[in-house]
Enzyme design. Structure first.
Site, PDB file in Angstrom:
ATOM      1  N   SER A 145       0.835  -1.200   0.000  1.00  0.00           N
ATOM      2  CA  SER A 145       0.000   0.000   0.000  1.00  0.00           C
ATOM      3  C   SER A 145       0.874   1.256   0.000  1.00  0.00           C
ATOM      4  CB  SER A 145      -0.950  -0.042   1.202  1.00  0.00           C
ATOM      5  OG  SER A 145      -1.994   0.884   1.053  1.00  0.00           O
ATOM      6  N   ASP A 155      -8.920  -4.910  -6.141  1.00  0.00           N
ATOM      7  CA  ASP A 155      -8.592  -4.048  -4.995  1.00  0.00           C
ATOM      8  C   ASP A 155      -9.685  -3.000  -4.784  1.00  0.00           C
ATOM      9  OD1 ASP A 155      -7.429  -2.352  -3.106  1.00  0.00           O
ATOM     10  OD2 ASP A 155      -5.448  -2.452  -4.000  1.00  0.00           O
ATOM     11  N   HIS A 194      -7.422  -5.618  -1.394  1.00  0.00           N
ATOM     12  CA  HIS A 194      -6.198  -4.916  -1.006  1.00  0.00           C
ATOM     13  C   HIS A 194      -5.227  -5.836  -0.268  1.00  0.00           C
ATOM     14  CE1 HIS A 194      -3.844  -1.357  -0.594  1.00  0.00           C
ATOM     15  NE2 HIS A 194      -3.842  -1.389   0.721  1.00  0.00           N
TER      16      HIS A 194
END
Length: 803
Positions: A669, A742, A776
């Site tokens: 991330s 995601d 994610h």
């Protein structure tokens, strides 16, 4: 070769694209990869059961789950509706790991009893406050099944003809009589079919002068059919189920209930329901809603507030009008809420930002309680029926202030208890310990005017958890428990009504976790339940040490260096640096050690620590602070990253265990964003691995992380911070991994896809792996193993080589 779209990656394979400096070498790899056998075994072996105490500490609930779900579970069709992911068949969220079994263990006798339930996707037990009974939900087609059990006398029994919706936040809960369950039932029906010809185009308007800045969200509604689907799946019928009489009673009419909370005296319900018009650019949390005071039969006695679409909330601000509406837990039926006095805009200069209100009856007028200089961040109540603990917080300075008020006497002025930096780990007093009251409400445990705090105990030597008794009136504290030296021990609960015995979870670097009973008077420590590690032999021999160092401007830094079982004195290993940048207002907070050196190492999922079993050293959680005022810290983002990285490399070199010419760097991330930036702006690393990142900040133009300025207010900052802007400088190999589905705000899969195309266009060495059906974080067994295999292969290729 062109990059396939997200829709093209729905087959059960990992699509990989490779760009290398030699045009002839441009293979496309399909099919599943597997990491070394030791890593496969580590990932596929289930961990210890989850252990949770019942409210009265009579039972320990041990829940055993599979290690990871299969891709067939993760790939199960779902709807993307206003930020939600809905399983249209199960009428709930997407499914995850399967529960293999649930066991009850008596705290008093140690007797264990496995619940006779079929395997499936089970929720955690919902206990009555007196431990007399619990409810369970099991995901099933058509809605979740409801099961109810008496732990002392009878196993869980499924309640016939009851299907519970889990689409919105309304959960299953016991009413204050502790015999009746409040349920959100599935409303039977057939979901609307998508018409062949739409009813019309999607049209949106922007009114002159009305600013509606929107952060980057995913899974939003796309058209009128999506709106109809959300309404269909989100609508529930509230009902009461009498567990003694086995009787089901509907409560009012169906609606899109997002919340339903009984008053502490059990006479009323506070409900919150979503209503149209919906939005195509905002998630569900911003939709119009009505908060209502109802009786137990569902009749509306008062509209507490009707909130319009929250489409004009300033960045870093709050909506206007009442927010955080809830019952005061220690009064029969009184509501409290906060209201912004600055229009919700943190950039306005005002004496007070918030005012807290009270409402004592459905037919009464709201009355002011108190005002706060900064934004109200939360309130909790003591089980003595009087204490109200209120926290206000200033986002810009990252400071909080805690006050004491009298829940019964609203006229009594508040008392300031303390003020601190929210980022000061060393000065963290701990979290107040809560307990369930007889009516089921949760309140802070209070005895003789004292509260009880459980904290991490951060220090320069690492975390050493503690439990304190605290008298807010005098400020005096008594240390009730401190983790033993060389062990990591966290508070689970008090046993009995006093504080003489504590249940703690205890572990050390060489001993897996166990539940211990600690007798404060005698100091005796009794093992109640141990959790052996079935794969202990794989990580035995891993060395772990905290490395402390400074960057060139004097900011202290630290990280945890892991050395693999194969390490021998004199070795200089290839090392993988894993990090995530964090913003701090002051250097003294940034430099604090937050590591847990005494925890047992149990690696699972897609953890980068699995690389230890491939022979790599891992420098975990390497400090990457960005220090400065909240508004302008990012003005020096790149320069601070460079300083952090140089300091980390020097520290690793100084250990004598690491070869500084064979370093890889990676992150997930914002850590992936950091990784690409480090490859663009330094020559310290042989390669990088970036997972599920965002690399072009113009695609998040209304702010990201703690950056509140928009792209148009600070275009040079957005440009400088974006690795996409500096692709020609990325001359080290970069592996990009991304979940093809995601849903995290800002990290659209296209972020990795477009960065790969840019790298390819500049002749860089890069590889793109889109994991099918993953969000994610990576969940499916096949994808997790493939991800780890890609990481091992990448590092083998670019850091294990010498010369």
């Amino acid at each position: 070769m062109s990059v396939p779209s997200v829709r093209a990656t729905t087959a059960c394979v990992a699509f990989v694209l490779v760009a290398v400096t030699t045009p002839a070498q441009e293979p496309t790899t399909t099919g599943w990869l597997r990491p070394p056998d030791a890593i496969v075994k580590l990932v596929e072996t289930p961990g210890a059961p989850d252990a949770a105490l019942s409210p009265q500490r009579t039972w320990i609930v041990l829940t055993t789950r599979e290690s990871l779900p299969g891709l067939d579970v993760v790939a199960r069709p779902h709807l993307k509706l206003a930020g939600l992911r809905v399983d249209p068949v199960g009428r709930g969220p997407q499914l995850g790991t399967r529960t293999v079994g649930i066991t009850l263990r008596s705290v008093a006798t140690g007797e264990e009893r496995a619940l006779p339930i079929p395997p499936g996707h089970w929720g955690a037990p919902v206990w009555t406050a007196d431990d007399r009974a619990f409810a369970l939900l099991r995901a099933a087609d058509g809605g979740a099944e409801l099961w109810v059990a008496d732990p002392a006398t009878s196993p869980p029994v499924r309640v016939d003809d009851v299907r519970v919706s889990q689409v919105l936040r309304v959960g299953v809960q016991w009413l204050p009589d502790q015999t009746t369950l409040l349920l959100p039932l599935v409303v039977p029906g057939v979901p609307p079919e998508r018409p062949l010809v739409p009813v019309g185009p999607q049209v949106q308007d922007s009114a002159p002068g009305k600013k509606a800045m929107v952060r980057t969200y995913q899974d939003l509604l796309q058209d009128a059919h999506d709106e109809a689907l959300l309404e269909f799946h989100g609508t529930t019928q509230l009902a009461r189920y009498d567990s003694v009489q086995k009787r089901l009673t509907k409560v009012g009419a169906p609606a899109m209930f997002e919340r339903a909370e009984p008053s502490p005296d059990g006479r009323y319900l506070l409900t919150e329901r979503i209503e149209r018009p919906f939005s195509f650019v905002h998630p569900l949390a911003a939709f119009p809603r009505v908060v209502e005071w109802r009786d137990l039969d569902g009749r509306v006695l008062r509209d507490v507030v009707r909130s319009p679409l929250r489409d004009a909330v300033p960045i870093g601000g709050v909506p206007e009008g009442p927010r955080g509406i809830d019952w005061i837990a220690v009064l029969p039926h009184t509501l409290s809420w906060s209201e912004a006095l600055d229009g919700g805009d943190p950039n306005r200069t005002v004496e007070h930002r918030d005012q807290v209100m009270r409402l004592a009856a459905a037919d009464a007028l709201p009355t002011p309680w108190f005002k706060t200089q900064h934004r109200v961040a939360g309130g909790q109540y003591g089980s003595d029926g009087t204490l109200a603990l209120v926290t206000e917080q200033d986002r810009k300075t990252r400071r909080q202030r805690v006050w004491q008020y009298d829940a019964k006497d609203a006229a009594k002025p508040g008392v300031a208890l303390y003020e601190r930096s929210t980022q000061d780990a060393y000065g963290d007093p701990g979290r107040p310990i809560a307990e369930r009251m007889a009516n089921g409400s949760t309140a802070l445990r209070t005895r003789g005017g004292r509260l009880f705090l459980a904290g991490d105990g951060a220090s320069p030597e690492g975390n050493r958890p503690f439990v304190d008794a605290w008298d807010p009136a005098t400020g005096n504290k008594e240390r009730l428990f401190h983790a033993a030296a060389g062990r990591h021990e966290t508070f689970v609960g008090f046993l009995g009504q006093g504080e003489d015995q504590l249940l703690v979870r205890s572990e050390s670097p060489t001993e897996p976790p166990a539940l211990l009973v600690v007798d404060r008077a005698s100091g005796k420590r009794t093992t109640l339940l141990a959790f052996p590690d079935p794969v202990a032999e794989l990580t035995r021999g891993v060395q772990k040490r905290i490395v402390k160092y400074e960057r060139e401007d004097g900011v202290p830094l630290s990280g945890t260096l892991y050395l693999p079982p194969s390490f021998r004195t004199g070795d200089k290993l290839p090392c993988f640096v894993w990090a995530y940048p964090l913003e701090y207002s002051q250097a003294s907070d940034a430099g604090q050690v937050r590591a847990t050196p005494n925890r047992y190492l149990r690696i699972g999922g897609s953890s980068h620590l699995a690389l230890l079993l491939a022979g790599y050293a891992v420098f975990d959680d390497a400090a990457m602070p960005i220090v400065g005022p909240q508004k302008t810290a990012n003005d020096t983002f790149v320069q601070q990253l460079q300083m952090n990285a140089r300091a980390a490399v020097k520290a690793l070199t100084d250990t004598g265990c690491v070869d500084p010419t064979r370093l890889g760097v990676g992150g997930h991330s914002y850590g992936a964003f950091m990784t690409a930036n480090l490859l663009a702006h330094t020559d310290l690393f042989a390669c990088g691995i970036a997972r599920s990142g965002a690399y072009n900040r113009t695609l998040t133009p209304f702010g990201f992380q703690n950056e509140d300025r928009t792209y148009w207010e600070a275009p040079e900052i957005y440009h400088t911070m974006s690795p996409f802007s500096h692709v020609p400088k990325i001359d080290e190999p970069l592996l990009l991994i991304h979940g093809a589905d995601d849903n995290n705000p800002g990290t659209f899969p296209i972020q990795s896809q477009r960065l790969f195309v840019a790298l390819k266009g500049h002749g860089a060495t890069a590889r793109l792996c889109m994991l099918p059906h993953e969000s994610h974080g990576y969940a499916a067994r096949e994808n997790v193993l493939h991800c780890l295999a890609e990481m091992v292969a990448w590092l083998d290729r670019y850091t294990k080589r010498t010369g």
